[in-house]
Design an enzyme around this catalytic site. Structure first.
Site, mmCIF file in Angstrom:
data_model
loop_
_atom_site.group_PDB
_atom_site.id
_atom_site.type_symbol
_atom_site.label_atom_id
_atom_site.label_comp_id
_atom_site.label_asym_id
_atom_site.label_seq_id
_atom_site.Cartn_x
_atom_site.Cartn_y
_atom_site.Cartn_z
ATOM 1 N N GLU A 1 -12.163 0.580 -10.366
ATOM 2 C CA GLU A 1 -11.801 -0.360 -11.430
ATOM 3 C C GLU A 1 -12.684 -0.243 -12.679
ATOM 4 O O GLU A 1 -12.192 -0.330 -13.809
ATOM 5 C CB GLU A 1 -11.837 -1.803 -10.894
ATOM 6 C CG GLU A 1 -10.711 -2.143 -9.953
ATOM 7 C CD GLU A 1 -10.922 -1.598 -8.549
ATOM 8 O OE1 GLU A 1 -9.935 -1.455 -7.801
ATOM 9 O OE2 GLU A 1 -12.092 -1.297 -8.196
ATOM 10 N N ASP B 1 -5.186 -10.111 -8.120
ATOM 11 C CA ASP B 1 -5.571 -9.305 -9.278
ATOM 12 C C ASP B 1 -4.425 -8.574 -9.964
ATOM 13 O O ASP B 1 -4.171 -8.747 -11.166
ATOM 14 C CB ASP B 1 -6.666 -8.304 -8.875
ATOM 15 C CG ASP B 1 -6.324 -7.499 -7.616
ATOM 16 O OD1 ASP B 1 -5.314 -7.812 -6.957
ATOM 17 O OD2 ASP B 1 -7.069 -6.551 -7.306
ATOM 18 N N GLU C 1 0.820 -1.207 0.000
ATOM 19 C CA GLU C 1 0.000 0.000 0.000
ATOM 20 C C GLU C 1 0.856 1.260 0.000
ATOM 21 O O GLU C 1 0.538 2.242 -0.686
ATOM 22 C CB GLU C 1 -0.954 -0.001 1.195
ATOM 23 C CG GLU C 1 -1.974 -1.117 1.192
ATOM 24 C CD GLU C 1 -3.034 -0.962 0.099
ATOM 25 O OE1 GLU C 1 -3.037 0.072 -0.594
ATOM 26 O OE2 GLU C 1 -3.866 -1.876 -0.051
ATOM 27 N N ARG D 1 0.749 3.813 -3.280
ATOM 28 C CA ARG D 1 0.110 5.097 -2.995
ATOM 29 C C ARG D 1 1.151 6.206 -2.773
ATOM 30 O O ARG D 1 1.039 7.292 -3.360
ATOM 31 C CB ARG D 1 -0.798 4.993 -1.770
ATOM 32 C CG ARG D 1 -1.899 3.962 -1.909
ATOM 33 C CD ARG D 1 -2.919 4.071 -0.796
ATOM 34 N NE ARG D 1 -3.746 2.864 -0.696
ATOM 35 C CZ ARG D 1 -4.979 2.837 -0.213
ATOM 36 N NH1 ARG D 1 -5.550 3.942 0.227
ATOM 37 N NH2 ARG D 1 -5.657 1.696 -0.148
#
Length: 635
Positions: A535, A400, A267, A271
């Site tokens: 998404e 994913d 993360e 980010r």
């Protein structure tokens, strides 16, 4: 002694009816009128009848027009009166909200076409976002609903458009789709949405990780200003220079990574490191590159493991790293979706250790056993470097972005790293052979999951990254049928929105595959939340960029309208919601994820942009947090 009483009224007594006195009974009036009618001559009576007949003929068109208006109505009027957005009673501050079982559930059910029509009629009554007006609304006014003392404006949508009432392909809809003015208004609506979200963050969460818009407070994850950093390049792309400058001032004066705090490697990489690198490339300001170097070097202890597969958590102040308390595993998506950022950091700093660390991870995953036609399990052990919990394959959570970064690393590096391309192409064939199915009754193409040989028709909203990734691959020379599949899956992801009563997708859906099903999509109670995820609009951006099909813009516009209608908080910010199936009480979660500013609004703005060179896909590749990084020069 009281004065004598005074008579203030007069009493009149009428004699009985038989004496010819006044009588106002209906029977007496009818008899009186009939006697007067009989006293008229035949000529007088004929003239009166003729006059009444002429008056009736003259007034007939006006009467029929009024009746038609009551039944049919003007489309705009009808959207406001026949299908009003019914607001539940505001929850008092001293009372907790009703539990789900006691709330009035929406009765909007039925086949997808009907739901879409209802949703379109609701959207048609929406107006252009005006934050100043929305902020000035008071609790109790129509269109405003209170949750725990905060105010959400449920009528906030962004423009009064009639395209929602027209079927796709109709002349009126095409006119709206192709209107330069309309698309410009849509871009402005995204800017207004960002300003409104930024206002909430600035007023109630400045310098903190995430806004809690309902309680007008904040929450901390790492204590590093996640929302602000995630939104830096979005502000630059949207042309919000004033907001950007105040954020830059905070980065220069307040942002420090010398903190005794554990952060998640994945993360914080996508980010913070990704956001700083992207902003450096867009602005040329070395402030952001210096900060990127600082955080990048502090994350490197995560790779000090026996297998070179990184730990999930790093203490950026102490320089130590560890796995989660409950396991020695890391998720496959997390360890294979940090490569774009660390590779770019090495290129900019000319320090090879960053790229070497993430390249080693890809090298090991490439040769591991336990794959199914290129599909990978969800977990990998940091001690021995092997897959764990084998036999479960998904393109949703925990796997994913592995597939996304296979393609994007290949593009970033100039299409030279053949192992990455081979793994990507094999994985897409694995999806086709093992996870791809069609729903009933409408035959929507979807990507399910496989658990120890058993197929599950479960699809996460996260999987909606795949249409965009497939389209990006096809644009870069991969097989044309990847684009065909991208278009089919794009339709499915859009249906995940419009088949819900709020027009917003749940986190997870299940598809019906049985013959005779009446609905393609079912949603379990625990899966009905919406986190403002990007998404679907991300994939809409890619599909529009490559096909120029205007319908993808229209779909994105409707999604933005529904975000404004059901998640916008009047005091500033947007909130995740718990129930996309209940438009009367969507049950807000009081949290605005940083990716709503970092990804969702950015992709919507780019979708509505007419400038293909605004973040050209020939020059940039987006990381999985929508931060554009440059494609490396061929030399």
């Amino acid at each position: 002694m009281h004065p004598p009483s005074r008579q203030d009224y007069i009493s009149i007594n009428f004699a009985g009816q038989g004496s010819g006195s006044y009588n106002n009974s209906k029977q007496w009036r009818r008899q009186s009128c009939w006697r007067k009618w009989k006293q008229l001559s035949r000529l007088q009576r004929s003239l009166i009848l003729v006059l009444l007949f002429i008056c009736g003929i003259a007034s007939y068109p006006a009467v029929t027009e009024q009746l038609r208006g009551l039944t049919d109505g003007d489309p705009e009027t009808k959207s406001n009166s026949v299908f009003p957005h019914v607001l539940p009673e505001a929850v008092k501050q001293d009372q907790p909200p009703l539990p789900t079982s006691q709330r009035k559930l929406s009765n909007k059910r039925g086949p997808p076409v009907l739901q879409n029509r209802l949703q379109k009629k609701e959207n048609a009554s929406n107006t252009v976002v005006e934050d100043k007006a929305s902020d000035s609304k008071k609790e109790g006014e129509e269109g405003v609903i209170s949750w725990r003392g905060a105010v959400i404006d449920t009528d906030q949508a962004t423009e009064s458009t009639k395209d929602g009432e027209n079927k796709e392909g109709s002349p009126a809809n095409q006119k709206v789709q192709l209107s330069v003015k309309s698309v410009a208004i849509w871009r402005e609506a995204v800017q207004e949405a960002f300003r409104h979200a930024w206002k909430g963050y600035k007023d109630f969460a400045w310098g903190h990780d995430e806004l809690r818009p309902l309680s007008k407070s904040y929450s901390e994850w790492f204590g590093l200003g996640l929302t602000l950093i995630d939104a830096l390049d979005t502000m630059w792309i949207l042309g919000l220079k004033e907001e950007f400058e105040e954020a830059k001032t905070w980065v220069a004066a307040e942002l420090t990574f010398n903190k005794n705090v554990d952060v998640n490697l994945f993360e914080s990489t996508i980010r913070i490191l990704g956001g700083l690198l992207s902003t450096y490339h867009l602005t040329g300001d070395t402030l952001f590159l210096d900060k990127a170097k600082d955080i990048g070097s502090r994350l490197m202890p995560a790779f000090n493991t026996p297998s070179k597969i990184p730990y999930s958590d790093v203490n950026i102040g102490k320089g130590t790293a560890h796995p989660p308390r409950w396991t020695s595993d890391s998720t496959v998506a997390e360890v294979t979706s940090i490569q774009l950022e660390f590779r770019e950091l090495s290129r900019l700093t000319q320090e090879p250790q960053y790229q070497a660390a993430v390249a080693e991870v890809m090298k090991q995953v490439h040769k591991l056993d336990g794959k199914l036609d290129g599909l990978v399990p969800m977990f990998i052990n940091t001690n021995n470097g092997q897959f764990t919990h084998q036999g479960i394959y998904t393109l949703g959570a925990r796997a994913d972005s592995y597939y996304e970064y296979l393609l994007k690393q290949w593009i970033q590096g100039g299409k030279k790293e053949n192992e990455l391309l081979e793994d990507y192409l094999q994985a897409i064939e694995g999806v086709k052979n093992n996870l791809l199915q069609k729903s009933s009754p409408n035959g929507l193409t979807f990507v399910g999951e496989l658990s120890h040989g058993q197929f599950s028709p479960k699809m996460d909203h996260l999987v909606c990254f795949l249409p965009g990734t497939l389209a990006l691959g096809a644009y870069n020379g991969l097989p044309a049928d990847h684009m065909d599949l991208a278009k089919q899956l794009m339709e499915t992801c859009y249906q995940m929105y419009i088949q819900m009563e709020t027009g917003l997708s749940p986190e997870i859906v299940h598809f019906n595959m049985h013959q005779g099903s009446t609905r393609d999509i079912e949603v379990k109670l625990a899966d009905r939340h919406n986190l403002l995820r990007p998404e679907t609009v991300e994939s809409l951006f890619y599909l529009y960029r490559f096909t120029k099909d205007q319908k993808y813009r229209e779909w994105g516009w409707r999604i933005l309208q529904n975000f404004n209608k059901y998640t916008k908080v009047s005091s500033g910010g947007y909130t995740s919601i718990n129930n996309v199936r209940d438009p009367d009480y969507p049950s807000p979660r009081d949290k605005m994820e940083s990716f709503f500013l970092g990804e969702t609004l950015k992709y919507l703005y780019l979708l509505f942009s007419d400038d293909p060179n605004l973040i050209s896909l020939d020059q940039y590749v987006f990381n999985t947090e929508a931060h554009p990084l440059p494609i490396w020069p061929s030399n």
